[in-house]
Enzyme design. Structure first.
Site, PDB file in Angstrom:
ATOM      1  N   GLU A   1       6.207  -3.714  -7.160  1.00 54.28           N
ATOM      2  CA  GLU A   1       6.005  -2.199  -7.586  1.00 54.28           C
ATOM      3  C   GLU A   1       5.246  -1.514  -6.436  1.00 54.28           C
ATOM      4  O   GLU A   1       4.032  -1.283  -6.707  1.00 54.28           O
ATOM      5  CB  GLU A   1       5.455  -2.236  -8.986  1.00 54.28           C
ATOM      6  CG  GLU A   1       6.338  -3.135 -10.029  1.00 54.28           C
ATOM      7  CD  GLU A   1       7.619  -2.445 -10.329  1.00 54.28           C
ATOM      8  OE1 GLU A   1       8.017  -1.286  -9.940  1.00 54.28           O
ATOM      9  OE2 GLU A   1       8.480  -3.456 -10.706  1.00 54.28           O
TER      10      GLU A   1
ATOM     11  N   CYS B   1       1.713   6.130 -10.374  1.00 55.45           N
ATOM     12  CA  CYS B   1       2.916   5.658  -9.527  1.00 55.45           C
ATOM     13  C   CYS B   1       4.027   6.383  -9.723  1.00 55.45           C
ATOM     14  O   CYS B   1       4.889   6.682  -8.826  1.00 55.45           O
ATOM     15  CB  CYS B   1       2.873   4.190  -9.608  1.00 55.45           C
ATOM     16  SG  CYS B   1       3.625   3.769 -11.457  1.00 55.45           S
TER      17      CYS B   1
HETATM   18  P1  NAP Z   1      -3.582  -1.008  -2.739  1.00 55.94           P
HETATM   19  O1  NAP Z   1      -4.869  -0.719  -2.035  1.00 55.94           O
HETATM   20  O2  NAP Z   1      -2.304  -1.107  -2.281  1.00 55.94           O
HETATM   21  O3  NAP Z   1      -4.066  -2.194  -3.830  1.00 55.94           O
HETATM   22  C1  NAP Z   1      -3.208  -2.772  -4.701  1.00 55.94           C
HETATM   23  C2  NAP Z   1      -3.882  -4.304  -5.040  1.00 55.94           C
HETATM   24  O4  NAP Z   1      -3.773  -5.191  -3.990  1.00 55.94           O
HETATM   25  C3  NAP Z   1      -5.283  -4.168  -5.458  1.00 55.94           C
HETATM   26  O5  NAP Z   1      -5.455  -5.255  -6.221  1.00 55.94           O
HETATM   27  C4  NAP Z   1      -5.766  -4.715  -4.030  1.00 55.94           C
HETATM   28  O6  NAP Z   1      -7.139  -5.377  -4.306  1.00 55.94           O
HETATM   29  C5  NAP Z   1      -5.053  -5.752  -4.009  1.00 55.94           C
HETATM   30  N1  NAP Z   1      -5.159  -6.304  -2.236  1.00 55.94           N
HETATM   31  C6  NAP Z   1      -5.340  -5.429  -1.196  1.00 55.94           C
HETATM   32  N2  NAP Z   1      -5.361  -6.212  -0.126  1.00 55.94           N
HETATM   33  C7  NAP Z   1      -4.990  -7.601  -0.519  1.00 55.94           C
HETATM   34  C8  NAP Z   1      -4.995  -8.795   0.205  1.00 55.94           C
HETATM   35  N3  NAP Z   1      -5.016  -8.849   1.675  1.00 55.94           N
HETATM   36  N4  NAP Z   1      -4.682  -9.792  -0.530  1.00 55.94           N
HETATM   37  C9  NAP Z   1      -4.440  -9.821  -1.732  1.00 55.94           C
HETATM   38  N5  NAP Z   1      -4.627  -8.558  -2.511  1.00 55.94           N
HETATM   39  C10 NAP Z   1      -4.965  -7.423  -1.871  1.00 55.94           C
HETATM   40  O7  NAP Z   1      -3.209   0.011  -3.949  1.00 55.94           O
HETATM   41  P2  NAP Z   1      -4.400   0.834  -4.946  1.00 55.94           P
HETATM   42  O8  NAP Z   1      -5.063   1.714  -4.063  1.00 55.94           O
HETATM   43  O9  NAP Z   1      -5.107  -0.266  -5.888  1.00 55.94           O
HETATM   44  O10 NAP Z   1      -3.335   1.478  -5.748  1.00 55.94           O
HETATM   45  C11 NAP Z   1      -2.643   2.777  -5.658  1.00 55.94           C
HETATM   46  C12 NAP Z   1      -1.284   2.506  -5.374  1.00 55.94           C
HETATM   47  O11 NAP Z   1      -0.733   1.731  -6.084  1.00 55.94           O
HETATM   48  C13 NAP Z   1      -0.612   3.897  -5.221  1.00 55.94           C
HETATM   49  O12 NAP Z   1      -0.074   4.201  -3.756  1.00 55.94           O
HETATM   50  C14 NAP Z   1       0.460   3.735  -6.203  1.00 55.94           C
HETATM   51  O13 NAP Z   1       1.486   4.732  -6.185  1.00 55.94           O
HETATM   52  C15 NAP Z   1       0.611   2.383  -6.370  1.00 55.94           C
HETATM   53  N6  NAP Z   1       1.009   2.015  -7.802  1.00 55.94           N
HETATM   54  C16 NAP Z   1       2.188   1.755  -8.117  1.00 55.94           C
HETATM   55  C17 NAP Z   1       2.525   1.238  -9.385  1.00 55.94           C
HETATM   56  C18 NAP Z   1       3.906   0.844  -9.744  1.00 55.94           C
HETATM   57  O14 NAP Z   1       4.152   0.565 -10.704  1.00 55.94           O
HETATM   58  N7  NAP Z   1       4.990   0.832  -8.772  1.00 55.94           N
HETATM   59  C19 NAP Z   1       1.870   1.258 -10.428  1.00 55.94           C
HETATM   60  C20 NAP Z   1       0.624   1.700 -10.018  1.00 55.94           C
HETATM   61  C21 NAP Z   1      -0.010   2.121  -8.879  1.00 55.94           C
HETATM   62  P3  NAP Z   1      -8.600  -4.649  -4.043  1.00 55.94           P
HETATM   63  O15 NAP Z   1      -8.733  -3.365  -4.901  1.00 55.94           O
HETATM   64  O16 NAP Z   1      -9.661  -5.691  -4.246  1.00 55.94           O
HETATM   65  O17 NAP Z   1      -8.513  -4.246  -2.439  1.00 55.94           O
END
Ligand code: NAP
Length: 689
Positions: free
Chosen positions: A254, A293
């Protein structure tokens, strides 16, 4: 305070100082997170060998009741969760969506148990007869996968993000390892502490890691399911993990997307839909400070109304009080942290290559009860782009904050085309009072959006809004949105179940599935099945009734009594050129006389009432002179929970009686032994007192 990880049945802290996490409003440190030193391979194995067997031993109903108990338990701790949630910059309304929305998901999935049998597996969809002699057939069954669900979540909904996912895998019978985004993981930890304290889940059903995911994805296997919620770039990196690709591990993504709202060409400032549109845009830009999101990033408006509209939206945004979410007047809190605010500002800079700011400021914001230098506050920003077909950024760059861009369109066809330039989104809304415009947009744009809301004055009051994914509807979207799908009621549960096509004889498949399959051998019930209590009934209990001869007078009388004088039931009709040879019996007459044949007794018995008909087909005309008999078979038994007795009337309604629903296969057979009609009827049957 160092956050704890819940791993292999113990709360443990990771090694080292960990990553410092801050109060988003005051900038003060609140916790530190570390997963250093955790053995990720071992914790996955613990879930598979301890949590999974404990859950798969339970039936869907037991697991559903477990979710309900958990939801009720968490509701007793709302004050604690809200208190912590304010530190993430969330207002009360934001926290309500996160916390109570998440608990609502537990309730919704708990109720879904009623759609499943009280078994550890279920049948999926229709059965298919595969042989001319009715001895070979096929169907599908679903069993829980033997692995662990690994949920990697985004920072914006630390509670909902976890609960909407674990509700589904737990109902399916799979344990979970939750890895919340680190920045807001202190709230997720508080909720998991309550879940574990409650002892409602079996050991191993839930583990939590707060901090880096380490090498967890290098140890998943094909029986596991990985779900990712976050940015498209992180998602792409994770789903390209060679181990995931090699092992064919299911990966549901997602990601962020450029969701849009369209103002229909029919809407003018004097129509209620005008204000509905403005309100929806403001809500989506400011709720959770735009960190959703599903947030509206692109606003498409007929070109002749664009100026009136941006003025209306700007006026509405100017009413939004920004500041400390603990202040009751505040309608928009802060972003989740300084890093997130800096990221949003960087993304806005990219958008400014082809758009301009028409409301708000990148550099300053007025806040109440807080220091804008310390908290991650930001002004809502409305941008304008007057050449949407020529600009790339506006359809590609997501600024994950209170930022949205308004753009003109000429025709509905153009609005459809513009909506697709986002290359796939989670949701889109069209505000229109014109059903033709709505249909044009929906059918044209549906390929590129996971969900579409058609908003008008009829539904605006009750509408759950553009941005709210609902437990019973699918959440996810194609292309840029990740190409994933979750929730959606039963559909979501199936992501954690293995679907297997099952072929064999009807009798063998009845024995395996505990659902009677047509043409399977019936069982001699010993006494009329209506005299049996729910527990005594066996799948396949079968009676074959006496015959009844159909007469022309019967058909005439049924026509009179029902008022159904369709020409085919009238004996004087000239039948040339019709589907029939002569006067034909009403299908409902045959169904009614079937009941007359299979219901046997004037005495009270464990059958409490007739509950209705699921399926009814008339497959061959029945003419006067035909002799009809009925084969009546116990097809399926479903649990029906006793309702809570709250008022004396409930006793009268029979809510105090333990009962179940029994489905019966009714085959209406003529003297040539051909089936003239088939029905599945339902009765409510009492449990043994
Ligand atoms: P993100 O930076 O992509 O991180 C998402 C998750 O991935 C976090 O738990 C992060 O952990 C983890 N992660 C990052 N690098 C990783 C790696 N190398 N290995 C394993 N896990 C890793 O996104 P975010 O900043 O938390 O969230 C914002 C984004 O999410 C926005 O772009 C939003 O649109 C999107 N979003 C989408 C939805 C949907 O349902 N489609 C819902 C909510 C949000 P860490 O925090 O420890 O880095």
């Amino acid at each position: 305070m160092k956050l704890e990880n819940y791993v292999a049945g113990k709360w443990i802290t990771g090694d080292g100082d960990g990553q410092l996490l801050y109060n988003a409003v005051t900038g003060e440190p609140v916790a530190a997170a570390s997963t250093k030193g955790l053995d990720f391979k071992q914790l996955l194995e613990y879930g598979r060998t301890v949590g999974n067997p404990a859950l798969r031993k339970m039936t869907f109903h037991e697991r559903g009741n477990m979710l309900k108990a958990l939801a009720l338990h968490l509701r007793n701790h709302l004050d604690t969760f809200y208190r912590i949630s304010y530190q993430t910059g969330a207002t009360k309304a934001d926290s309500w969506v996160d916390i109570e929305g998440g608990i609502g998901n537990l309730f919704a999935n708990a109720s879904l148990r009623r759609k499943f049998p009280n078994e550890r597996f279920c049948v999926d969809g229709d059965s298919h007869n595969l042989g001319k002699n009715n001895t070979f057939m096929g169907t599908h069954i679903l069993v829980p996968k033997e692995g662990v669900a690994v949920h990697i979540n985004a920072f914006n909904f630390p509670v909902w993000g976890m609960l909407e996912k674990i509700a589904v895998n737990l109902l399916a019978g799979m344990p979970a390892v939750v890895k919340p985004a680190t920045v807001t993981s202190y709230l997720t930890e508080a909720v998991v502490k309550e879940i574990i304290n409650s002892k409602i889940l079996p050991e191993g059903a839930l583990q939590l890691v707060c901090g880096s995911a380490g090498d967890i994805l290098d140890h998943v296997i094909s029986q596991d399911v990985v779900t990712f919620t976050g940015s498209a770039s992180t998602g792409l990196m994770l789903k390209s993990n060679p181990h995931i690709l090699r092992e064919n591990v299911p990966f549901n993504m997602e990601a962020d997307s450029l969701n849009c709202i369209v103002l229909g060409e029919d809407v003018t400032p004097d129509k209620p839909e005008w204000d509905i549109f403005v309100k929806e845009v403001r809500k989506e830009m400011t709720l959770k400070a735009g960190q959703r999101c599903t947030g509206i990033r692109r606003i498409f408006v007929p070109e002749n109304k664009i100026e009136d509209l941006w003025r209306a939206i700007s006026a509405s945004l100017s009413q939004t009080t920004i500041g400390n979410p603990l202040n009751e007047k505040v309608r928009m809190g802060s972003l989740a942290g300084q890093t997130q605010r800096n990221e949003v500002k960087d993304q806005v800079q990219k958008l400014l290559a082809s758009s301009q700011i028409i409301y708000g400021s990148l550099d300053s914001v007025n806040v109440v009860d807080a220091d804008p230098g310390k908290g991650a506050f930001m002004s809502p920003l409305l941008l304008m782009n007057d050449k949407p077909f020529q600009s790339k950024e506006v359809h590609e760059v997501e600024a994950f904050g209170p930022v949205s861009t308004i753009m003109p369109y000429k025709t509905t066809e153009e609005a459809v085309a513009l909506s697709k330039l986002g290359k796939g989104s989670l949701c889109s809304t069209i505000v229109t009072a014109d059903y033709k415009t709505a249909q044009h947009y929906v059918i044209g744009a549906a390929t590129h959006h996971g969900r579409i809301l058609v908003l008008n004055s009829e539904c605006a009051k009750e509408s759950t809004g553009h941005g709210s994914p609902l437990p019973l509807l699918v959440h996810g979207g194609p292309g840029r949105a990740g190409g994933g799908e979750e929730m959606g009621g039963l559909r979501g549960v199936k992501h954690y179940l293995q679907r297997t096509a099952l072929q064999g004889s009807p009798t063998a498949i009845t024995a395996i599935t505990q659902v009677y399959q047509q043409y399977a051998a019936g069982k001699e019930p010993g006494k009329h099945p209506f005299k049996k209590y729910f527990e005594e009934l066996q799948i396949g209990d079968q009676i074959v009734t006496e015959k009844r001869t159909i007469t022309s007078e019967d058909i005439d009388r049924f026509a009179d009594i029902s008022g159904d004088h369709f020409y085919a039931h009238i004996k004087t009709t000239d039948f040339s050129g019709t589907m029939f040879e002569q006067q034909v019996a009403h299908g409902y007459f045959i169904m009614s006389l079937a009941a007359g044949l299979f219901v046997d007794s004037y005495e009270k018995n464990p059958v409490l009432l007739n509950y209705g008909i699921d399926e009814l087909r008339f497959t061959k005309p029945v003419y006067p002179g035909a002799e009809i008999h009925i084969r009546f078979t116990c097809k399926e038994k479903l649990l029906n929970d006793k309702r809570v007795i709250e008022k004396p009337e409930d006793f009268k309604r029979g809510d105090d009686i333990d009962k179940g629903i029994v489905k019966w296969l009714v085959e209406m057979i003529d003297d040539t032994n051909e089936i003239t009609g088939v029905a599945t009827i339902l009765t409510m049957v009492q449990h043994k007192p």
